[in-house]
Motif scaffolding. Structure first.
Motif, PDB file in Angstrom:
ATOM      1  N   PHE B  11       0.864  -1.186   0.000  1.00  0.00           N
ATOM      2  CA  PHE B  11       0.000   0.000   0.000  1.00  0.00           C
ATOM      3  C   PHE B  11       0.900   1.236   0.000  1.00  0.00           C
ATOM      4  O   PHE B  11       1.825   1.326   0.824  1.00  0.00           O
ATOM      5  N   HIS B  12       0.632   2.173  -0.890  1.00  0.00           N
ATOM      6  CA  HIS B  12       1.266   3.484  -0.781  1.00  0.00           C
ATOM      7  C   HIS B  12       0.378   4.522  -1.463  1.00  0.00           C
ATOM      8  O   HIS B  12      -0.702   4.185  -1.969  1.00  0.00           O
ATOM      9  N   LEU B  68       3.221  -4.298   2.989  1.00  0.00           N
ATOM     10  CA  LEU B  68       4.370  -3.386   2.964  1.00  0.00           C
ATOM     11  C   LEU B  68       3.878  -1.952   2.771  1.00  0.00           C
ATOM     12  O   LEU B  68       3.111  -1.665   1.847  1.00  0.00           O
ATOM     13  N   PHE B  69       4.327  -1.083   3.654  1.00  0.00           N
ATOM     14  CA  PHE B  69       3.981   0.341   3.599  1.00  0.00           C
ATOM     15  C   PHE B  69       5.264   1.169   3.542  1.00  0.00           C
ATOM     16  O   PHE B  69       6.291   0.753   4.081  1.00  0.00           O
ATOM     17  N   PRO B  70       5.207   2.370   2.966  1.00  0.00           N
ATOM     18  CA  PRO B  70       6.329   3.293   3.147  1.00  0.00           C
ATOM     19  C   PRO B  70       6.512   3.578   4.637  1.00  0.00           C
ATOM     20  O   PRO B  70       5.532   3.603   5.392  1.00  0.00           O
ATOM     21  N   GLY B  71       7.729   3.782   5.075  1.00  0.00           N
ATOM     22  CA  GLY B  71       7.967   4.145   6.463  1.00  0.00           C
ATOM     23  C   GLY B  71       7.219   5.417   6.820  1.00  0.00           C
ATOM     24  O   GLY B  71       6.981   6.281   5.980  1.00  0.00           O
ATOM     25  N   PRO B 388      13.595  12.336  -0.675  1.00  0.00           N
ATOM     26  CA  PRO B 388      12.995  11.325  -1.563  1.00  0.00           C
ATOM     27  C   PRO B 388      12.542  10.095  -0.778  1.00  0.00           C
ATOM     28  O   PRO B 388      13.114   9.005  -0.908  1.00  0.00           O
ATOM     29  N   ILE B 389      11.525  10.282   0.027  1.00  0.00           N
ATOM     30  CA  ILE B 389      10.990   9.203   0.866  1.00  0.00           C
ATOM     31  C   ILE B 389       9.469   9.266   0.851  1.00  0.00           C
ATOM     32  O   ILE B 389       8.888  10.278   0.470  1.00  0.00           O
ATOM     33  N   GLY B 390       8.836   8.168   1.259  1.00  0.00           N
ATOM     34  CA  GLY B 390       7.388   8.187   1.482  1.00  0.00           C
ATOM     35  C   GLY B 390       6.571   7.525   0.399  1.00  0.00           C
ATOM     36  O   GLY B 390       5.346   7.434   0.532  1.00  0.00           O
ATOM     37  N   PHE B 398      14.386   3.362  -0.013  1.00  0.00           N
ATOM     38  CA  PHE B 398      13.567   2.278   0.527  1.00  0.00           C
ATOM     39  C   PHE B 398      13.496   2.380   2.046  1.00  0.00           C
ATOM     40  O   PHE B 398      14.229   1.732   2.783  1.00  0.00           O
ATOM     41  N   ASP B 399      12.579   3.234   2.520  1.00  0.00           N
ATOM     42  CA  ASP B 399      12.195   3.292   3.931  1.00  0.00           C
ATOM     43  C   ASP B 399      10.823   2.627   3.989  1.00  0.00           C
ATOM     44  O   ASP B 399       9.878   3.114   3.354  1.00  0.00           O
ATOM     45  N   ALA B 400      10.709   1.554   4.738  1.00  0.00           N
ATOM     46  CA  ALA B 400       9.486   0.759   4.640  1.00  0.00           C
ATOM     47  C   ALA B 400       9.183   0.052   5.945  1.00  0.00           C
ATOM     48  O   ALA B 400      10.065  -0.155   6.785  1.00  0.00           O
TER      49      ALA B 400
END
Lengths: 448, 448
Positions: B11-12, B68-71, B388-390, B398-400
């Protein structure tokens, strides 16, 4: 004469607006779960009582990271809505009822469906420390009686209502009672069957449950009132939950919900009105005179109520008031979380929200404190239900939970050099999640 | 060339107000954590990419209960206030600052004290899925640099500010900088030392951090603005958090906070304004023109802000906006919980609270959705920080996190026959607690 006792640090709220913290208190209860005495180290017979239970191997001793609380009381929860808890909350109430809620509730006539979800719900509420829950079930008698059996089997104190709703113009055709007569005979059969299930244990209780004014014919309300008078059982319903609900009653009857329930003999000492957002001064006077109670459901109100319940006034006017999760209009199955929500919602009410208003934005002096919310979650809930629960005193029933701040996955951080008892209480209310609740007792029986 | 990949359900929110659900997506990232490709089963090279990583033993495959989600990005949190999280919230802001907060923050000059609490805090935030946090530290340089070392060591992306506050008339004498000159030289030394600690890894970043207008002299604000221009670093501060704060700036400067920060060169593309409850139309225009961002902290606002931040308008006007926990003004260290609070607070704002008002009670059409809150918690947070995150797209880091709905003590209940992807997303936002977050990555490195 097999009495048992618990020794540990206690928080409870015998007096509204205050809390009591007892260090190394010993609470003794009998085989029926009734508390016989609560003693503290400064009392002369403390040592002998503790020693007696040690010798008889009937003492449970808590550690210093564990705190004993009265069991939590959830005054308003819709058992069948559990599977949808946390979804559809972006919808308006009408769409939420018709797209999600009514289709879901209608599935419980299927035995497989109810056997899939009711045990999971009751386990979940017990795990979150809810020792007493007042449940809306569905219109189906067999499904609602099954819920009572699940609660009895799992040892949760439960007040359960088969839902009454016969007004065909306001209910979907797949989820409405066939006639007023059938609705009334089913309601009476339900009461009788729950009394039989309970078998004088006092664990499960029948509740007469008109859903709310719009879904009930005038005849149904009157007939249910007669049942209540005959069986002297509890009543639960929704009162003035929203602008629409308030206006509906005014247009159909030129009366408030409280007036309608009062005239139909549905308003008694054992009636719990959910929400009650819009009460007239006369309504509050009637509720107080009768001794009826209010289930305040802050998170659900934030989504659906159109305004904030005047909780400050209800507390100050000594109305009976406690907390409800309102699953699944409120998605969180935790009465500790309801405390957090009650406090924060009262703060928003006090301050107001509209940044364009530079004065008269809120309603001054309407906040409630964490200690008041804790009282509502325990003692206030017990008073509302007219049951001897919610406080550790002789004569009350031993419904209790242990919050273990050192449990794995506990989010409660207590620092003994930094935190006063009041700090510890507030941290536990704010941060307790399911894993921190290490033990739960109902009627003196361990159920978690 | 040691690339790795994750295979699972994703999901993002690449587009504000929408969500994307990818079934069995494969996300590949390089040794620096930069995402090189995101492929789904319908793409022609999917099988070959998955197979390559299987053969190289560089593939992590998630189960069907894992998502899996973005951090999560926490745009505003006060690291030193962690030990008091959840206490003192019954107090007015002034008493809360002086009785609880300032005495606590001053303790961090003691190395034992900071070593006791900062690692615990960073572990807690990572455990709750916060891969990026923007921290207020304290006025003490050594303590604030220690926080940066802890974040680097534990692998959390962190933007850290040594707090600047030199206005003796507004700060307690035990917790104020000795002079404006020392405040400025300490702020500059802090920036240089954090750059050295980071060692070009891009994990920890210095942030110029004037506490808020009342505690900063005019000269300090101007001097900090020069540092920002010189080092091109991030800025964080509080803007218009309450009636009092707004009025203070107006009385001292005849200006709004945004005007003051703008004139002192503190308002940049990398500035995060916490709260920003009371913004003029001109303020919003300035913020948008500069590209500065806002940290919305709904739970803290409920206690202390005196009104509701106009979030609906900020989203619709394309301001950069994300979420903050505001520990410990907000007590819950979870950005999923901040999503829940953002939605419910927006609903209260929309409806209004005052039952005595039969019209003009709220502000129509100002609710925000769960999907919008989720966007703020991830992509919106990244945009606000200009990092460049989210979101899972090539070029992003890749922050997750993995939410495992079947983890022990998970409170998320997904029923595949009853829940759509939107339902699952909303349930995860509402019900995820710490135990359900089974894995956390920052820069492609697993940190939980």
């Amino acid at each position: 004469m097999s009495k048992k006792a618990i020794l540990g640090h206690v928080f409870h709220a015998p007096v509204k607006g205050e809390f009591e913290h007892l260090v190394n208190a010993c609470i003794e209860f009998d085989e029926l779960g009734k508390i016989s005495q609560v003693v503290t180290p400064d009392q002369h017979d403390y040592q002998s009582i503790v020693q007696k239970h040690q010798e008889q191997n009937t003492l449970t001793t808590l550690s210093d990271s564990q705190y004993l609380f009265p069991g939590l009381v959830d005054l308003h929860t819709h058992a069948p809505q559990w599977p949808q808890s946390g979804k559809g909350l972006d919808l308006p109430l009408f769409d939420w009822l018709n797209q999600y809620t009514f289709p879901l509730e209608s599935k419980y006539k299927d035995a497989d469906f109810r056997e899939r979800f009711y045990p999971e719900l009751v386990d979940t509420l017990i795990a979150h420390g809810t020792t007493t829950a007042m449940y809306f079930a569905t219109i189906d008698n067999a499904a609602s009686e099954y819920l009572a059996k699940v609660c009895k089997q799992k040892g949760q104190r439960a007040l359960i209502g088969k839902v009454s709703m016969d007004e065909k113009s306001m209910c979907p055709d797949y989820y409405v009672e066939k006639s007023t007569e059938i609705a009334l005979s089913d309601a009476e059969a339900f009461i009788q069957n729950i009394i039989a299930i309970d078998d004088k244990n006092g664990l499960v209780h029948p509740v007469v449950t008109p859903r709310f004014v719009p879904t009930c014919s005038t005849e149904l309300l009157a007939g249910l009132g007669k049942l209540v008078q005959h069986y002297q059982c509890h009543v639960q319903t929704h009162a003035s939950e929203s602008d629409w609900a308030r206006d509906f009653s005014h247009e159909k009857y030129q009366k408030t919900d409280v007036e309608i329930y009062h005239e139909t003999q549905l308003l008694t000492r054992r009636t719990v009105l959910a929400h009650s957002i819009f009460l007239s001064e006369s309504d509050k006077h009637t509720i107080k005179e009768v001794g009826a109670g209010i289930a305040h459901c802050p998170l659900s109100n934030m989504y659906f109520a159109d305004a904030a319940f005047p909780l400050r006034e209800a507390i100050d006017q000594d109305l009976h008031v406690g907390l409800g999760s309102d699953l699944s209009g409120g998605p969180i199955p935790s009465i500790f979380h309801a405390c957090l929500d009650a406090v924060s919602h009262s703060r928003v009410r006090e301050a107001g929200t509209n940044t364009h208003l530079m004065q008269n934005r809120g309603e001054p002096n309407t906040r409630v404190s964490f200690v008041e919310a804790f009282w509502m979650a325990t003692h206030g809930g017990g008073l509302t239900l007219d049951l001897p629960i919610g406080v550790f005193q002789p004569g009350y029933l031993f419904d209790a939970i242990v919050v273990d701040t050192n449990a794995k996955h506990s989010q409660v951080r207590v620092y003994s050099d930094l935190d006063s008892p009041r700090d510890i209480l507030e941290k536990i209310i704010v941060h307790t999640t399911e894993p921190a609740i290490s033990s739960v007792w109902v009627n003196g029986n361990k159920v978690k």
